[in-house]
Motif scaffolding. Structure first.
Motif, PDB file in Angstrom:
ATOM      1  N   GLY A  65       0.775  -1.123  -0.075  1.00 12.91           N
ATOM      2  CA  GLY A  65       0.088   0.101   0.034  1.00 12.91           C
ATOM      3  C   GLY A  65       0.856   1.113   0.104  1.00 12.91           C
ATOM      4  N   LEU A  66       0.285   2.299   0.144  1.00 13.15           N
ATOM      5  CA  LEU A  66       0.766   3.705   0.212  1.00 13.15           C
ATOM      6  C   LEU A  66       0.779   4.172   1.678  1.00 13.15           C
ATOM      7  N   VAL A  67       2.034   4.461   2.113  1.00 10.82           N
ATOM      8  CA  VAL A  67       2.422   4.777   3.461  1.00 10.82           C
ATOM      9  C   VAL A  67       3.349   5.769   3.606  1.00 10.82           C
ATOM     10  N   GLN A  68       3.280   6.685   4.744  1.00 13.25           N
ATOM     11  CA  GLN A  68       4.237   7.761   4.830  1.00 13.25           C
ATOM     12  C   GLN A  68       5.581   7.259   5.614  1.00 13.25           C
ATOM     13  N   ALA A  69       6.571   8.044   5.237  1.00 16.22           N
ATOM     14  CA  ALA A  69       7.818   7.506   5.757  1.00 16.22           C
ATOM     15  C   ALA A  69       7.807   7.446   7.226  1.00 16.22           C
ATOM     16  N   GLY A  70       8.378   6.349   7.921  1.00 15.43           N
ATOM     17  CA  GLY A  70       8.145   6.088   9.199  1.00 15.43           C
ATOM     18  C   GLY A  70       7.191   5.323   9.552  1.00 15.43           C
ATOM     19  N   GLY A  71       6.436   4.946   8.353  1.00 15.81           N
ATOM     20  CA  GLY A  71       5.142   4.194   8.744  1.00 15.81           C
ATOM     21  C   GLY A  71       5.522   2.592   8.503  1.00 15.81           C
ATOM     22  N   ASP A 105      12.454   2.348   0.185  1.00  9.61           N
ATOM     23  CA  ASP A 105      11.793   1.073   0.222  1.00  9.61           C
ATOM     24  C   ASP A 105      10.711   0.788  -0.975  1.00  9.61           C
ATOM     25  N   THR A 106      10.483   1.988  -1.424  1.00  5.11           N
ATOM     26  CA  THR A 106       9.464   1.750  -2.698  1.00  5.11           C
ATOM     27  C   THR A 106       9.628   0.888  -3.742  1.00  5.11           C
ATOM     28  N   ALA A 107       8.876  -0.406  -3.870  1.00  2.66           N
ATOM     29  CA  ALA A 107       9.162  -1.217  -4.793  1.00  2.66           C
ATOM     30  C   ALA A 107       7.836  -2.314  -5.007  1.00  2.66           C
ATOM     31  N   VAL A 108       7.957  -2.986  -5.925  1.00  2.00           N
ATOM     32  CA  VAL A 108       7.101  -4.221  -5.838  1.00  2.00           C
ATOM     33  C   VAL A 108       7.589  -5.370  -5.136  1.00  2.00           C
ATOM     34  N   TYR A 109       7.067  -5.828  -4.268  1.00  2.00           N
ATOM     35  CA  TYR A 109       7.648  -6.950  -3.174  1.00  2.00           C
ATOM     36  C   TYR A 109       7.156  -8.332  -3.618  1.00  2.00           C
ATOM     37  N   TYR A 110       7.910  -9.169  -3.776  1.00  2.00           N
ATOM     38  CA  TYR A 110       7.623 -10.647  -4.028  1.00  2.00           C
ATOM     39  C   TYR A 110       8.293 -11.712  -3.270  1.00  2.00           C
ATOM     40  N   ASN A 158      17.277 -20.686  -4.997  1.00  2.00           N
ATOM     41  CA  ASN A 158      16.669 -20.934  -6.683  1.00  2.00           C
ATOM     42  C   ASN A 158      15.164 -20.791  -6.570  1.00  2.00           C
ATOM     43  N   ASP A 159      14.453 -19.844  -7.344  1.00  2.00           N
ATOM     44  CA  ASP A 159      13.399 -19.710  -7.273  1.00  2.00           C
ATOM     45  C   ASP A 159      12.390 -20.833  -7.820  1.00  2.00           C
ATOM     46  N   PHE A 160      11.052 -20.884  -7.671  1.00  2.00           N
ATOM     47  CA  PHE A 160      10.152 -22.032  -8.119  1.00  2.00           C
ATOM     48  C   PHE A 160      10.013 -22.086  -9.593  1.00  2.00           C
ATOM     49  N   GLY A 161      10.588 -20.960 -10.294  1.00  2.00           N
ATOM     50  CA  GLY A 161      10.358 -21.149 -11.645  1.00  2.00           C
ATOM     51  C   GLY A 161       9.324 -20.184 -12.200  1.00  2.00           C
ATOM     52  N   SER A 162       8.732 -19.589 -11.203  1.00  2.00           N
ATOM     53  CA  SER A 162       7.483 -18.821 -11.554  1.00  2.00           C
ATOM     54  C   SER A 162       7.432 -17.938 -10.352  1.00  2.00           C
ATOM     55  N   TRP A 163       6.859 -16.655 -10.790  1.00  2.00           N
ATOM     56  CA  TRP A 163       6.691 -15.434  -9.732  1.00  2.00           C
ATOM     57  C   TRP A 163       5.170 -15.196  -9.503  1.00  2.00           C
ATOM     58  N   GLY A 164       4.925 -14.647  -8.332  1.00  2.00           N
ATOM     59  CA  GLY A 164       3.416 -13.911  -8.312  1.00  2.00           C
ATOM     60  C   GLY A 164       3.362 -12.764  -8.732  1.00  2.00           C
ATOM     61  N   GLN A 165       2.356 -11.942  -8.629  1.00  2.00           N
ATOM     62  CA  GLN A 165       2.121 -10.808  -9.228  1.00  2.00           C
ATOM     63  C   GLN A 165       2.796  -9.663  -8.383  1.00  2.00           C
ATOM     64  N   GLY A 166       3.276 -10.066  -7.258  1.00  2.00           N
ATOM     65  CA  GLY A 166       3.862  -9.073  -6.094  1.00  2.00           C
ATOM     66  C   GLY A 166       2.925  -8.310  -5.581  1.00  2.00           C
ATOM     67  N   THR A 167       3.199  -7.542  -4.846  1.00  2.00           N
ATOM     68  CA  THR A 167       2.476  -6.363  -3.814  1.00  2.00           C
ATOM     69  C   THR A 167       3.171  -5.158  -3.864  1.00  2.00           C
ATOM     70  N   GLN A 168       2.611  -3.897  -4.385  1.00  2.00           N
ATOM     71  CA  GLN A 168       3.302  -2.818  -4.458  1.00  2.00           C
ATOM     72  C   GLN A 168       3.316  -2.134  -3.402  1.00  2.00           C
ATOM     73  N   VAL A 169       4.496  -1.673  -2.959  1.00  2.00           N
ATOM     74  CA  VAL A 169       4.599  -0.479  -1.650  1.00  2.00           C
ATOM     75  C   VAL A 169       5.029   0.825  -1.957  1.00  2.00           C
ATOM     76  N   THR A 170       4.692   1.759  -1.687  1.00  2.00           N
ATOM     77  CA  THR A 170       4.897   2.945  -1.947  1.00  2.00           C
ATOM     78  C   THR A 170       5.163   3.599  -0.790  1.00  2.00           C
ATOM     79  N   VAL A 171       6.238   4.419  -0.449  1.00  2.00           N
ATOM     80  CA  VAL A 171       6.615   5.052   0.830  1.00  2.00           C
ATOM     81  C   VAL A 171       6.555   6.552   0.312  1.00  2.00           C
ATOM     82  N   SER A 172       5.798   7.564   0.860  1.00  2.00           N
ATOM     83  CA  SER A 172       5.861   9.032   0.512  1.00  2.00           C
ATOM     84  C   SER A 172       6.751   9.638   1.591  1.00  2.00           C
TER      85      SER A 172
END
Length: 115
Positions: A10-16, A89-94, A100-114
């Motif tokens: 989600g979207l969170v302020q710095a320090g959150g 820290d703003t990025a898509v997290y997986y 070694n990964d499973f050979g596929s990845w999920g859709q990830g979750t977006q983290v946005t730090v303002s």
């Protein structure tokens, strides 16, 4: 076929704080070291934390002391508690298996730090 479903971003302020979850299906989750990775725009995907089957953890220097990885084998779920978030820290997290990964990845979750 393995499925990885990340959530909690989600979207969170710095320090959150945010708590990410990743549910894995199609594999015997408890057998694997799991990692949380992130990919910022224009950058390569990087490992930020990992946890072994026995619960030992390791963190990237950039998140050490702020992030905590944990797992619940009964729920096939790995978590990432993120405190004192910074704009960097703003990025898509997986999540995925480490090293070694499973050979596929999920859709990830977006983290946005303002700031």
């Amino acid at each position: 076929q393995v499925q990885l479903v990340e959530s909690g971003g989600g979207l969170v302020q710095a320090g959150g704080s945010l708590r990410l979850s990743c549910v894995i299906s199609g594999r015997t989750f408890s057998l694997y070291t799991m990692g949380w990775y992130r990919q910022a725009p224009g950058k390569q995907r990087e490992l930020v934390a990992r946890i072994t089957t026995g619960g030992s953890t390791n963190y990237a220097d950039s998140v050490k002391g702020r992030f905590t990885i944990s797992r619940d084998n009964a729920k096939n779920t790995v978590y990432l508690q993120m405190n004192s978030l910074e704009p960097e820290d703003t990025a898509v997290y997986y999540c995925n298996k480490f090293p070694n990964d499973f050979g596929s990845w999920g859709q990830g979750t977006q983290v946005t730090v303002s700031s």
